[in-house]
Structures are given as structure tokens and as C-alpha cells.
Scaffold this motif. Structure first.
Motif, mmCIF file in Angstrom:
data_model
loop_
_atom_site.group_PDB
_atom_site.id
_atom_site.type_symbol
_atom_site.label_atom_id
_atom_site.label_comp_id
_atom_site.label_asym_id
_atom_site.label_seq_id
_atom_site.Cartn_x
_atom_site.Cartn_y
_atom_site.Cartn_z
ATOM 1 N N LEU A 1 7.209 -3.602 -1.559
ATOM 2 C CA LEU A 1 7.443 -4.515 -0.448
ATOM 3 C C LEU A 1 6.397 -4.319 0.646
ATOM 4 O O LEU A 1 5.867 -5.291 1.195
ATOM 5 N N LEU A 2 6.093 -3.062 0.929
ATOM 6 C CA LEU A 2 5.090 -2.781 1.958
ATOM 7 C C LEU A 2 3.730 -3.341 1.549
ATOM 8 O O LEU A 2 2.991 -3.866 2.379
ATOM 9 N N ALA A 3 3.419 -3.216 0.270
ATOM 10 C CA ALA A 3 2.154 -3.750 -0.224
ATOM 11 C C ALA A 3 2.105 -5.260 -0.034
ATOM 12 O O ALA A 3 1.045 -5.848 0.142
ATOM 13 N N ASN A 4 3.298 -5.883 -0.084
ATOM 14 C CA ASN A 4 3.395 -7.330 0.051
ATOM 15 C C ASN A 4 3.214 -7.777 1.500
ATOM 16 O O ASN A 4 2.993 -8.956 1.760
ATOM 17 N N ILE A 5 3.373 -6.848 2.447
ATOM 18 C CA ILE A 5 3.090 -7.178 3.849
ATOM 19 C C ILE A 5 1.627 -6.814 4.061
ATOM 20 O O ILE A 5 1.280 -5.634 4.182
ATOM 21 N N THR A 6 0.747 -7.818 4.075
ATOM 22 C CA THR A 6 -0.697 -7.512 4.015
ATOM 23 C C THR A 6 -1.165 -6.741 5.240
ATOM 24 O O THR A 6 -2.173 -6.052 5.180
#
Lengths: 535, 432
Positions: A275-280
Motif C-alpha cells: 500500500l505504501l508503495a502505491n502512495i507515490t
């Protein structure tokens, strides 16, 4: 228990004082009996039995409440006096319906779809047509259709709009059908008080459904609720709820996700990292990009890959798993994980090349399989159509390679990211190798274009006529027919129903083709009837 | 009316025009030729809905017949009204001849019994009397030794006694004993139930032994309950005949020795009388007749004699069947219904099943105890027989409906309901 029963259980032979009283007026009648004790007892029991049957009274108070009444606070037991009509509206009643009932012939058609196994795949289409025509399921079919959709989750969404008021009402009485009420509740009319109770006391399925709705409606409140219960939750629940944050994910979620990154469970850590990776803009995304840049370099058309030799603790904290699965080297495993968390377009910008060029450069590399797998994951995670297209092109070339860098199911995933037109074109490029395109068909939405359907039917006819039993492709063709029967456009029906030329030999093959074509034509004819009669 | 679920499916498959040729219908019949492994001629007599087909299937009615009916119901335009072909004319003529032969038979039975018949009857009288004497001793033994001891008796204990009654030509008593076998340990109050059964059986043998003291109608009941049957011809010739428009309300089946018994309930729209049509299927054979459940038809019924006549047979059919769409001629409260039950029991104490037609009834489900109820307009309720009654609840929607069911003294078995101007037959499982 009446004396007569105890005496009978023990036996007249065992009891000194033989009493056979029933405590009813029957006793007076029994007093006139003469003869053996046993006979007297039997005759009394007979009269008593009939006496009770004749005097049976209906119950005034029914035990318990049903859910609706319990909610409305009314007691069903409270009744009016005999002879007086009940005027208050029954809280049980389902209200009038805005949708019209369907015609008797449509009703019959629906019952066929529900009762005959072979037609069940057509139910969603029929239900969708009913919704278009503003019709509802007839009352007599509601239990059948609710039971069916309880088992077949694909049939749930198209059923909801055509259940009508009666169906919604009915589903509240059977716990197995509670999913109807759960899915009908709009995010707006989410009652926070009752929701909080479900959140604290509900079953895990109820809680998950509630959390999804809440997250869609009020992302911040949902996160706050989850943070409240976080320390007490089990790892499996944590993972499920955390994954739900994917809905309306934003930078505001970052602090909480960073906290979840330190969780004891590796699957929770993994979900948080994804999920964190998905928040650029997140710190983790930036860290990942910085790491990735140390692993890949592209200069003058050459791609240099330097997978890590050791895994730093900071990397592990960001969700990179240490232990590779069997038959995978640890360096490749780590590399793949980092690549999967970097948006693929980052590489194109960084190196100033197109996805196709980068993929082509990877071709000579010893780490190619890992690179492709990592990019593939990133492409699905960040929904990058340009990359999907490029990777798909790469997949088309793979027949000459040994071993192929990625498998069919991943290719299907790639395809499904493209617009329908592109998928159809892509599949048509694969013909006539059925083994190649038959799995790819599942990537298409369930309504093929007219042109695609026409081409498919043409190929199928050619294939069946040419009787290529030896080609070992029949399995894929037969499989594709099941899908085609449901997905063909109505404008292709006439073409599909033109009589088929079936091979006569070998016999087993002829039989197989005949079965497949019968399935196709039966379902198509049924779909014709659905279109004719549900409108 | 299909014999099983697979026939329904097969019938639905054949209910498409493409399988048929030479379709046609007239006022009396419906016909068509169906392409199966051969070309089968299918014909339906519209007055009785009896189906005949030239296929070799042992199922009755076969899938071709069902297919033709479904086809006619769904796409009536595919079955044009036309002159019947030769094979239909001759078939109808043959059927007419058979029913005529039955009527001649009926006339014959009115004749005086012959000497040999009288002798056979006397011999049987003696056999039954001896059997009953043995049964009374057995019942006394049960009570003397205590019913508590019967919990551990094997099925053969009851079966042996039932067989003795069959040998004594008292099949009615045998059936009662077989039903008793299922009682021990089946419910918490089983000793009381078993005692009731034994008691009613004793009352029956007692009445049989003193039959001369009973009214003639009750004498008939007692003789029939013991096992003296009345032949259908006899009933046709001597039974009370009632002409009315009858509603075929619904059906229930029950397993019996070596087969199934099917009960079809009818209600007279004018006479408001219930009637029960009984049919048997022995060793997998099919039922001789198929009734248009949910429809009404003008019929002349002949009742078996008795003090509260219930069982009947169809003597003559007038006119065709029409779907039941108007309100049921029933009572409006359970109070009234149970009063009728009491009145019937006062005349015939062994009556076990009663037709209950209740207007403005509301089904209700109590999830906590998993118990279904039927509530009347006064708020009183009777329990429904264990089962899934979701269809009933769905048809009602909490609104009052007209309900038809069978009362066994303890629970109501739903047979059908009239809701939103249409009658729905409620059959258990897949018998639809």
C-alpha cells in the motif's frame, strides 16, 4: 404427567394401586367400564386421546419474534379480541413494488434457467435484461433465486436490482440471505450507531463488508476505527482490513501504514508495504526507487543489472522478504521484490527510453526472467497500460525462447488491462493456435464485439470442418465454446445457428464436436428466447 | 404432474417447437408427433389430462407428453386448432368404449350377491373376528408389561403383529400397528403418543365387536377402518354423489408398505365439502390418474359411505379445467375450523386428517425456534408441519392470503395458497 400415562409406562402388572385417571371428563365415562384392568385402561386412553384432539385450541402467543418485528418493537403475540379485525398495519408486510412483475412466459423461462443446470450461466444475462425492462422476479421464484445466488456469488450483483420490495423483505428472514440487506445498504444510510455495534460484535464477514462500505464513504473514519481496534485484532483480520484501505488510498494513510510496517505478522507487513508503495509520495516509495536505481543501469542501449548480495535490515523493514521459495535464488528474489514496488514508468523517465526498448535490452540479460516478473507485477499494481502493451508484445515473441520468461496466466492478466478492442485484436493475432488464445479469451469482458464473434465462429467452423483431431487442439476449442455461448453478441446468433458440418470420424471426436456444438446452439437459442421474452 | 424431477427437465427440453410435427388441438384432445429415437405419437385427453404416448418409456406421463403440454402452455400458437387425425379419433373412441364398459360393470354390481360370495364373506368375518381377539390380548399384554419396555423392541416386534392382522384380512388394523412402530423414542412424549394409539385401536376393536349397536353410517366407517374395502364400482353405484365445481387444492404423499399413497384434496365451491382422492403406487408403478392441481372443474364425485364422508372418486367430469383465480371458499378463523374438526370427530372419532381452508391467513417464521406458524385474522396460530416454507412466506409477503392445508391434529401441511389472484400449489421438494 397424567396418572394414566405413568400407569401405562410402568405396566398394570407392576403397580399395586391401579389408577387410570386422566383429569378430564373422560374419567366419568371410564367409570362405567367393566372388565379387565388393561382393557379398561386402553379404552379410557382411546377416549382421552379423541377428547384432546377434538378440543385442540389454536395458540394465542407465538414464541419469539422475527427480526423485523423485534426491530419495530411490536409484539406479534398481542392480539385483538375474537371477531375484531386487525386494523394496524402488519409490521411484517412488504410494501408495494414500483417494478412490474414479468409475464407468465418470462416467469416460465426464469424457472427453466434456475432449475436446469446447463442454463444457469445465462441467469446473469436474463437478470440484467429484467433490470433494463424494469421488471422484478415473480414472488413464486424468489426462494429459488435467492438460494441460487447464495451459492453462486456471480449471480448476486445482477439479482439485487430485480429482487423487488418483496425479495428484499423476504431476505431479512433467512440468515443465509442476509447478504441481500448487507449489499443493499447504501454508504449514505450507513447508521453509525448500528455500524459500531457490528464493528465491535459482528462476525468477521459482516465486519469486512461493513468496513468496505465505511472506507468507501468515509476513508478517514474507517482508518480511525481500524486504528482503535488494531492492537486486539488477530493477524488474519488485520491483513484483511488493511488490504481494504486500498479503497480511497491517500497520503493521509501513510503514518498508520508505516506503523503497520512494524507488525509482527509478515503478511501484514507485506500488505502495508504494498500500500505504501502505491502512495507515490510516500517515504517508502522514495526509498524503493532509490534502492532500485542502485540495481539497474541503462547506458547506450545496454542494461546492467546488479542484484544485492546481502539484504540490509532497512530493506527488510520495508517489507522485502528474506527467505526465497524453493528453486529461486535469493539475489533474484530480492531484486524482483524491489522492482515490483517501483512504478514502471519511472524507468522510462529515468533512462529516457520506451518500455519496449527497455524490455528489448533485458532480452540479452541473465536476469531477464526476474526483470520481466518484477515489471509485470509493477504493471498490474500501478495499472500501466503502455507497459502492459509492451510486455504483451514480448510475450508474443516468446515461442522461440527457452525457457519462456512468463506464463500464460500472467499474460492473461496483462491482456485484461487493455481496452476490449486491443484485447480482441491481440487474440486474433494468436490464431490459429488455439492452445495460445483459448486461455486468453477469459481476459475479454463477457460481451464480445460483433466482428470478433464473427471471426471466432468462422474459425470454429473451419476447424471443425477440417477435422484436425490429430492436432490436439480440440480441448481448447471445446473449452472456448462454453465461453462463446455466453459471450457472443446477439448480432452473431443467426450465424451461430446455421447448421454445423460435423466430422464423422474418428467416432470419439465426432461425438465430442457434436456435444460442444449442441451446447453452443442450445444456449444460443435460450439466449434468443431471453431477449424475445424479457422486455 | 410429472413423476419426478428428471422428467420435468426432459419435458422442458422437448417443450420447443423444433422437436414436433403434426401438432394440433380440438375441444377434446391435444396431439403431436415427437422426434425421439423414433417418431412418437403423443395424445392428451383434455377432459382428464391423461396422456398417452407410443414411446416405450415406463414413466407415466413420459417426457414427450409433458413436453407437449409445456409447449402448448408456452407457445399456444404452435398448436393450431384443427380436425383430429385418424389416430386421435380412434383413440378417443376407444377411451369412450372403456368408460362405457365400466358403467356396465357398475350396473352389474347392483345385482344380488351370489351364494359363493356370501360364503366367502362369512369365512372372512370369522377370520377377522379371530384376528381381533388375538390383537386385544396383545394390546392388554403391552399395557400389563408397561409401555416403557417397548423402547428397546426391534422393528420385527411390531411387524410380526401387523403380519398377523394381514393374515386375518384386517389390513386397516395392520396399517395402524405399522404406524405405531415409529413412535417409541421418536419424541420426548412418545409413551403418551403410543398410549393414545393403543387406546384408539382398542376403541376400534371394541366398536367392531359391538358393531350392531352403531348407526349404519358409523358401521361403514368401522368396517372400512378394520380393513373391509369398498370397491370403486360399488362406490360409484351406491355412494353419495355430489355435483359441484371442485377445486384441486393440492397433494401429499406418504410412504406405505411397498410403495406410496397419494392424497389429493378437493374442495367444492358450492357445497364447501372437502373430498380426498386416494391413489397408490406400489413397487415403483405410476399413479393411474393425474389431477390438474390448482385448477377447478365441474365434477360429479362419489363418496365412500361413512358418517363423515371424505374419501371420494370422480364419477363424471363435465367441461374442461380452468385455473383457480378467485378466493377460496374457506372459513375465516381457526376457531371456526377447529369447531368443524370437533363436529367431525363427534361423528367419526378415528378421523385423522382434515382439510383446512382458511381465508386471510398470514404465515410467520420464528427463527429462534425454527418454527413456522400460520396465523388467522384473529391472531391465533397453528404450527405448520416441519419444513422450508419460504415459498409460502414469499407469496404472502406478510399480507393475508387464502390458505389450503391438511391438519393432522398437530400440525398443518401446506397444500396451496391463493395470493395476488393466482393459486399456487405448494409441493414438497421437487415434485412440482
Amino acid at each position: 404427567m397424567e396418572r394414566i400415562v405413568t400407569t401405562a409406562i410402568v405396566g398394570t402388572g407392576q403397580i399395586q394401586l391401579q389408577e387410570a385417571s386422566t383429569g378430564t371428563p373422560v374419567d366419568a365415562l371410564a367409570a362405567q367400564l367393566v372388565g379387565e384392568q388393561e382393557r379398561k385402561l386402553l379404552l379410557t386412553a382411546g377416549a382421552w386421546s379423541i377428547y384432546r384432539r377434538a378440543g385442540y385450541c389454536a395458540r394465542a402467543n407465538i414464541d419469539g419474534f422475527n427480526p423485523v418485528q423485534a426491530l419495530s418493537g411490536k409484539d406479534i403475540g398481542s392480539r385483538s379480541h375474537p371477531g375484531e379485525k386487525v386494523h394496524t398495519p402488519n409490521p411484517n408486510e412488504s410494501s408495494e413494488d414500483a417494478l412490474a412483475p414479468c409475464s407468465p412466459r418470462a416467469t416460465h423461462l426464469l424457472s427453466m434457467l434456475l432449475l436446469q443446470h446447463q442454463y444457469k450461466p445465462l441467469l446473469p444475462e436474463a437478470l440484467a435484461r429484467m433490470q433494463q425492462a424494469q421488471l422484478r422476479i415473480p414472488h413464486a421464484l424468489l426462494p429459488l433465486v435467492l438460494t441460487h445466488s447464495t451459492q453462486d456469488k456471480n449471480a448476486r450483483a445482477p439479482l439485487l436490482p430485480v429482487l423487488g420490495k418483496r425479495g428484499q423483505w423476504l431476505s431479512r428472514f433467512n440468515p443465509a440471505w442476509f447478504w441481500v440487506t448487507d449489499s443493499l445498504k447504501d454508504a449514505e444510510d450507513l447508521q453509525l450507531d448500528t455500524a459500531k455495534i457490528i464493528w465491535q460484535e459482528g462476525t468477521s464477514e459482516q465486519r469486512r463488508a461493513l468496513f468496505q462500505r465505511l472506507r468507501a464513504a468515509e476513508p478517514a473514519r474507517a482508518r480511525a476505527w481500524l486504528m482503535d481496534v488494531w492492537p486486539q485484532e488477530k493477524a488474519t483480520n488485520k491483513g484483511n482490513f488493511l488490504a481494504t484501505l486500498n479503497i480511497n488510498l491517500s497520503a493521509e494513510d501513510e503514518p498508520f501504514l508505516e506503523q503497520a510496517l512494524g507488525d509482527r505478522s509478515s503478511s501484514v507487513r507485506g500488505t502495508a508495504a504494498e500500500l505504501l508503495a502505491n502512495i507515490t509520495t510516500s517515504a517508502l516509495s522514495q526509498r524503493m526507487r532509490a534502492r532500485a536505481e542502485t540495481l539497474l543501469n541503462y547506458t547506450h542501449g545496454t542494461l546492467t543489472v546488479t542484484p544485492p548480495h546481502t539484504l540490509e535490515l532497512a530493506w527488510q523493514k520495508d517489507g522485502i522478504v528474506v527467505e526465497p521459495p524453493k528453486h529461486v535464488g535469493e539475489r533474484a528474489f530480492w531484486l524482483g521484490q524491489v522492482l515490483a514496488k517501483v512504478p514502471p514508468q519511472h524507468w522510462a523517465q529515468l533512462f529516457g527510453v520506451s518500455p519496449a526498448q527497455l524490455i528489448a535490452a533485458a532480452k540479452e540479460n541473465e536476469w531477464e526472467a526476474t526483470l520481466i516478473a518484477g515489471w509485470l507485477h509493477a504493471t498490474t499494481l500501478y495499472k500501466q497500460q503502455e507497459w502492459a502493451q509492451a510486455l504483451w508484445e514480448r510475450w508474443l515473441q516468446q515461442s522461440s525462447d527457452t525457457p519462456p520468461p512468463f506464463d500464460t496466466s500472467l499474460a492473461t492478466q496483462l491482456l485484461s488491462m487493455l481496452p476490449q478492442q486491443d484485447i480482441e485484436n491481440a487474440i486474433l493475432q494468436l490464431t490459429p493456435n488455439a492452445a495460445g488464445w483459448s486461455p486468453a479469451l477469459t481476459a475479454l469482458p463477457c460481451a464480445w464485439s460483433h466482428q470478433f464473434g464473427e471471426r471466432y465462429l468462422q474459425l470454429l467452423r473451419e476447424y471443425i470442418r477440417s477435422s484436425q483431431a490429430h492436432s490436439n487442439q480440440y480441448y481448447h476449442w471445446v473449452q472456448s465454446v462454453n465461453l462463446a455461448a455466453i459471450a457472443l453478441s446477439p448480432s452473431n446468433f443467426d450465424l451461430a445457428l446455421i447448421p454445423w458440418e460435423l466430422p464423422a470420424s474418428p467416432a470419439w471426436y465426432g461425438k465430442l464436436c457434436k456435444e460442444a456444438i449442441t451446447t453452443l446452439t442450445t444456449l444460443i437459442e435460450m439466449r434468443k428466447r431471453i431477449i424475445e421474452e424479457i422486455n | 404432474m410429472a413423476p419426478d424431477a428428471s422428467s420435468v427437465k426432459a419435458g422442458q427440453k422437448l417443450g420447443l417447437v423444433k422437436h414436433w410435427q403434426n401438432l394440433g388441438q380440438s375441444a377434446e384432445a391435444l396431439w403431436g408427433e415427437c422426434q425421439g429415437s423414433a417418431l412418437y405419437q403423443v395424445r392428451v385427453d383434455l377432459s382428464t389430462l391423461s396422456i398417452q404416448c407410443s414411446c416405450p418409456s415406463r414413466k407415466q406421463p413420459c417426457k414427450h407428453g409433458l413436453g407437449l403440454l409445456l409447449l402448448t402452455a408456452n407457445t399456444p400458437e404452435a398448436v393450431p386448432v384443427s380436425d383430429p387425425p385418424e389416430w386421435i379419433i380412434s383413440w378417443l373412441a376407444k377411451r369412450a368404449a372403456v368408460s362405457k364398459r365400466k358403467e356396465t360393470l357398475k350396473a352389474k354390481t347392483n345385482a344380488e350377491p351370489s351364494v359363493s360370495q356370501t360364503k366367502t364373506a362369512e369365512k372372512r368375518q370369522a377370520q377377522v373376528a379371530a384376528g381381533i381377539a388375538r390383537l386385544d390380548l396383545w394390546l392388554n399384554d403391552l399395557v400389563r408389561n408397561g409401555l416403557g419396555n417397548l423402547a428397546s423392541q426391534p422393528a420385527t416386534f411390531w411387524e410380526q403383529q401387523a403380519k398377523q392382522m394381514v393374515d386375518a384380512q384386517a389390513s386397516g388394523l395392520a396399517a395402524r400397528i405399522r404406524r405405531m412402530a415409529a413412535i417409541p423414542n421418536a419424541s420426548p412424549d412418545w409413551p403418551e403418543r403410543l398410549l393414545s394409539h393403543c387406546g384408539e385401536l382398542a376403541l376400534l376393536t371394541h366398536s367392531y365387536q359391538h358393531i350392531d349397536q352403531l348407526a349404519p353410517a358409523l358401521q361403514e366407517d368401522v368396517r372400512q377402518l378394520v380393513g373391509w374395502t369398498r370397491k370403486e364400482d360399488e362406490v360409484l353405484a351406491t355412494g353419495e354423489q355430489v355435483k359441484d365445481t371442485w377445486i384441486f387444492l393440492g397433494q401429499a404423499t406418504e410412504p406405505i408398505e411397498r410403495g406410496n399413497a397419494q392424497r389429493t384434496w378437493l374442495l367444492g365451491t358450492q357445497s364447501k365439502r372437502p373430498a380426498l382422492l386416494l391413489q397408490f403406487s406400489i413397487a415403483g408403478s405410476s399413479y393411474p390418474d393425474h389431477y390438474p392441481l390448482g385448477a377447478r372443474q365441474q365434477l360429479e364425485l362419489a363418496y365412500w359411505p361413512g358418517s363423515a364422508p371424505q374419501r371420494a372418486l370422480i364419477a363424471t367430469r363435465h367441461g374442461s379445467t380452468t385455473p383457480q383465480q378467485t378466493r377460496l371458499p374457506g372459513v375465516s378463523t381457526f376457531h371456526a375450523f377447529l369447531r368443524d374438526v370437533t363436529a367431525i370427530l363427534a361423528r367419526q372419532p378415528w378421523q385423522e386428517r382434515f382439510l383446512c381452508t382458511l381465508c386471510d391467513a398470514i404465515p410467520q417464521y420464528d427463527a429462534a425456534s425454527n418454527q413456522w406458524w400460520l396465523r388467522d385474522s384473529e391472531g391465533l396460530a397453528l404450527p405448520l408441519t416441519q419444513g422450508e416454507h419460504w415459498l409460502l412466506l414469499s407469496l404472502s409477503g406478510g399480507h393475508p392470503i387464502d390458505f389450503a392445508g391438511e391438519w393432522n391434529g398437530e400440525t398443518l401441511l401446506p397444500l396451496g395458497v391463493l395470493a395476488d389472484g393466482a393459486y399456487h400449489v405448494l409441493l414438497k421438494e421437487e415434485e412440482a
